[in-house]
Design an enzyme around this catalytic site. Structure first.
Site, mmCIF file in Angstrom:
data_model
loop_
_atom_site.group_PDB
_atom_site.id
_atom_site.type_symbol
_atom_site.label_atom_id
_atom_site.label_comp_id
_atom_site.label_asym_id
_atom_site.label_seq_id
_atom_site.Cartn_x
_atom_site.Cartn_y
_atom_site.Cartn_z
ATOM 1 N N ASP A 68 0.867 -1.194 0.000
ATOM 2 C CA ASP A 68 0.000 0.000 0.000
ATOM 3 C C ASP A 68 0.901 1.242 0.000
ATOM 4 O OD1 ASP A 68 -3.249 0.141 1.104
ATOM 5 O OD2 ASP A 68 -2.144 2.011 0.930
ATOM 6 N N ASN A 121 -6.240 -5.170 -5.674
ATOM 7 C CA ASN A 121 -7.357 -4.545 -4.961
ATOM 8 C C ASN A 121 -7.246 -3.026 -4.869
ATOM 9 O OD1 ASN A 121 -9.517 -4.399 -2.696
ATOM 10 N ND2 ASN A 121 -7.655 -3.617 -1.687
ATOM 11 N N TYR A 125 -14.590 6.329 -12.885
ATOM 12 C CA TYR A 125 -14.433 5.158 -12.013
ATOM 13 C C TYR A 125 -15.064 3.931 -12.679
ATOM 14 C CZ TYR A 125 -15.039 2.255 -7.782
ATOM 15 O OH TYR A 125 -15.028 1.235 -6.866
ATOM 16 N N ASP A 160 3.433 1.945 -4.467
ATOM 17 C CA ASP A 160 2.456 2.668 -5.286
ATOM 18 C C ASP A 160 2.249 1.810 -6.532
ATOM 19 O OD1 ASP A 160 1.159 4.260 -7.147
ATOM 20 O OD2 ASP A 160 2.260 6.083 -6.607
ATOM 21 N N VAL A 161 1.019 1.336 -6.741
ATOM 22 C CA VAL A 161 0.784 0.372 -7.830
ATOM 23 C C VAL A 161 0.991 0.976 -9.217
ATOM 24 C CG1 VAL A 161 -0.764 -1.180 -6.568
ATOM 25 C CG2 VAL A 161 -1.729 0.798 -7.795
ATOM 26 N N THR A 217 -16.439 1.197 3.970
ATOM 27 C CA THR A 217 -14.982 1.300 4.148
ATOM 28 C C THR A 217 -14.600 2.777 4.087
ATOM 29 O OG1 THR A 217 -14.312 1.355 1.822
ATOM 30 C CG2 THR A 217 -14.713 -0.843 2.773
ATOM 31 N N ILE A 253 -20.022 -0.843 0.137
ATOM 32 C CA ILE A 253 -19.353 -1.477 1.277
ATOM 33 C C ILE A 253 -18.841 -0.383 2.202
ATOM 34 C CG2 ILE A 253 -17.605 -3.175 1.959
ATOM 35 C CD1 ILE A 253 -19.776 -4.189 -0.098
HETATM 36 N N1 NAD Z 1 -16.040 0.340 -0.586
HETATM 37 C C1 NAD Z 1 -16.876 0.132 -1.605
HETATM 38 O O1 NAD Z 1 -18.085 0.425 -1.527
HETATM 39 C C2 NAD Z 1 -16.355 -0.484 -2.887
HETATM 40 C C3 NAD Z 1 -17.296 -0.904 -3.829
HETATM 41 C C4 NAD Z 1 -16.854 -1.479 -5.017
HETATM 42 C C5 NAD Z 1 -15.503 -1.627 -5.254
HETATM 43 N N2 NAD Z 1 -14.603 -1.200 -4.322
HETATM 44 C C6 NAD Z 1 -13.184 -1.375 -4.646
HETATM 45 O O2 NAD Z 1 -12.535 -2.090 -3.632
HETATM 46 C C7 NAD Z 1 -11.151 -1.729 -3.588
HETATM 47 C C8 NAD Z 1 -10.754 -1.389 -2.162
HETATM 48 O O3 NAD Z 1 -11.485 -0.246 -1.761
HETATM 49 P P1 NAD Z 1 -11.869 0.071 -0.241
HETATM 50 O O4 NAD Z 1 -13.315 0.355 -0.218
HETATM 51 O O5 NAD Z 1 -11.307 -0.950 0.647
HETATM 52 O O6 NAD Z 1 -11.131 1.480 -0.078
HETATM 53 P P2 NAD Z 1 -10.017 1.998 0.953
HETATM 54 O O7 NAD Z 1 -9.794 3.411 0.588
HETATM 55 O O8 NAD Z 1 -10.414 1.658 2.338
HETATM 56 O O9 NAD Z 1 -8.737 1.121 0.559
HETATM 57 C C9 NAD Z 1 -8.035 1.321 -0.633
HETATM 58 C C10 NAD Z 1 -6.556 1.205 -0.350
HETATM 59 O O10 NAD Z 1 -5.856 1.418 -1.580
HETATM 60 C C11 NAD Z 1 -4.715 2.191 -1.287
HETATM 61 N N3 NAD Z 1 -4.236 2.895 -2.462
HETATM 62 C C12 NAD Z 1 -4.747 4.004 -3.059
HETATM 63 N N4 NAD Z 1 -3.970 4.390 -4.071
HETATM 64 C C13 NAD Z 1 -2.930 3.508 -4.136
HETATM 65 C C14 NAD Z 1 -1.793 3.380 -4.968
HETATM 66 N N5 NAD Z 1 -1.540 4.249 -5.955
HETATM 67 N N6 NAD Z 1 -0.956 2.335 -4.751
HETATM 68 C C15 NAD Z 1 -1.185 1.453 -3.749
HETATM 69 N N7 NAD Z 1 -2.230 1.539 -2.913
HETATM 70 C C16 NAD Z 1 -3.103 2.557 -3.105
HETATM 71 C C17 NAD Z 1 -5.169 3.145 -0.201
HETATM 72 O O11 NAD Z 1 -4.067 3.701 0.519
HETATM 73 C C18 NAD Z 1 -6.052 2.257 0.642
HETATM 74 O O12 NAD Z 1 -5.329 1.639 1.684
HETATM 75 C C19 NAD Z 1 -10.990 -0.567 -4.582
HETATM 76 O O13 NAD Z 1 -10.485 -1.057 -5.798
HETATM 77 C C20 NAD Z 1 -12.407 -0.068 -4.744
HETATM 78 O O14 NAD Z 1 -12.607 0.575 -5.982
HETATM 79 C C21 NAD Z 1 -14.990 -0.636 -3.139
#
Ligand code: NAD
Length: 269
Positions: free
Chosen positions: A38, A91, A157, A64-65, A194, A192
């Protein structure tokens, strides 16, 4: 009883928060050695401390991905430490909202794509060779309900998540054709609860205001099951796709959305 991913080595990007964090915790509980990566250098090490204290095996690597250089280093580090990689969970992701696509800057469009799409491409490009060395494994790509349906204000998105959906299917076919033992699937969470909901930049410039989005409130109205999902409820689906229980599953999409994709129900009072 052996854990469901006992002995597997698993990489989880965006592993410091939300869904990624829940996947890291669950995989470790189920016997995997987990590499959580992360950009968040505070939450990541904290999580790894918690996991190891509970008896799990995990390390944190800052990553950083979007950086190809860093991908090369991270995969080399995994190869050096463990000699193998069985599971990749791509993810990491962000959401950028704008009132109208006409107000989206090219910079924000590119940022959205760089993390959600380039990051997934780089993960597959650099992890596949190591995964292939040991006869296969499982790749899980985090898409979204927004990768199946349109989402007003979140078109960029949605474009990335729709891209991830078909990227997963195409890589699944590439791996099947190669007979490399690697299965590839996408996961599509609904709403979700989060931290992502508090980080969504909005407005004409996408410049950092937090949208006042309460996932629970939104989900009560929009979700047939009447509530937001929990990160652990996504993690359990990812665990299935990473485990041998899903050994005949590839190129598929696992929707975990409280029924949103199926339809709508009248709200009870
Ligand atoms: N929460 C929801 O409702 C939801 C719904 C559908 C899909 N998603 C997807 O699930 C995945 C996780 O999301 P989440 O809800 O846990 O969000 P979150 O913000 O809690 O976690 C995302 C993580 O990704 C990290 N991140 C951001 N940019 C980055 C980069 N350039 N390199 C490495 N890490 C990076 C952040 O620091 C964070 O820890 C995402 O791909 C999101 O699009 C989430």
């Amino acid at each position: 009883m052996a854990g469901q991913v006992e002995g597997k080595v698993a990489l989880v990007t965006g592993g410091a928060s939300g869904i990624g964090e829940a996947i890291v915790e669950l995989f470790a509980r189920e016997g995997a050695t987990v590499i959580a990566t992360d950009i968040d250098e505070l939450r990541g090490p904290d999580l790894v401390r918690r996991v190891t204290k509970a008896g799990g095996k995990a390390i944190f690597l800052e990553q950083d991905v979007t950086s190809e250089e860093r991908w090369i280093e991270v995969v080399a580090e995994i190869a050096k430490r463990y000699g193998r990689l069985d599971t990749l969970v791509a993810n990491a992701g962000i959401g950028i909202a704008v009132p109208s696509i006409t107000e989206m800057t090219l910079g924000d469009w590119r940022k959205q794509n760089a993390i959600n799409l380039d990051g997934v491409f780089l993960s597959v490009k650099h992890c596949l060779p190591l995964m292939r060395k040991h006869g296969g494994g499982s790749i899980v790509m985090m898409s979204s309900l927004a990768g199946l349906r349109g989402a007003p204000g979140l078109s960029a998105y949605s474009a990335t998540k729709g891209g991830v959906r078909l990227f997963a299917k195409s890589i699944a076919m590439e791996c099947a054709a190669a007979g490399d033992g690697i299965r590839v699937n996408s996961v599509h969470p609904g709403i979700i609860d989060t931290p992502i909901w508090g980080k969504i930049p909005t407005g004409a410039t996408g410049a950092g205001q937090n949208a006042p989005i309460d996932p629970e409130e939104r989900a009560r109205i929009a979700t047939p099951l009447g509530r937001a999902g929990q990160a652990a409820e996504i993690a359990s689906g990812v665990l299935y796709l990473a485990s041998d229980a899903s050994r005949y599953v590839t190129g598929s999409e696992l929707v975990i959305d409280g029924g949103m994709n199926a339809g709508a129900v009248p709200r009870r009072q």
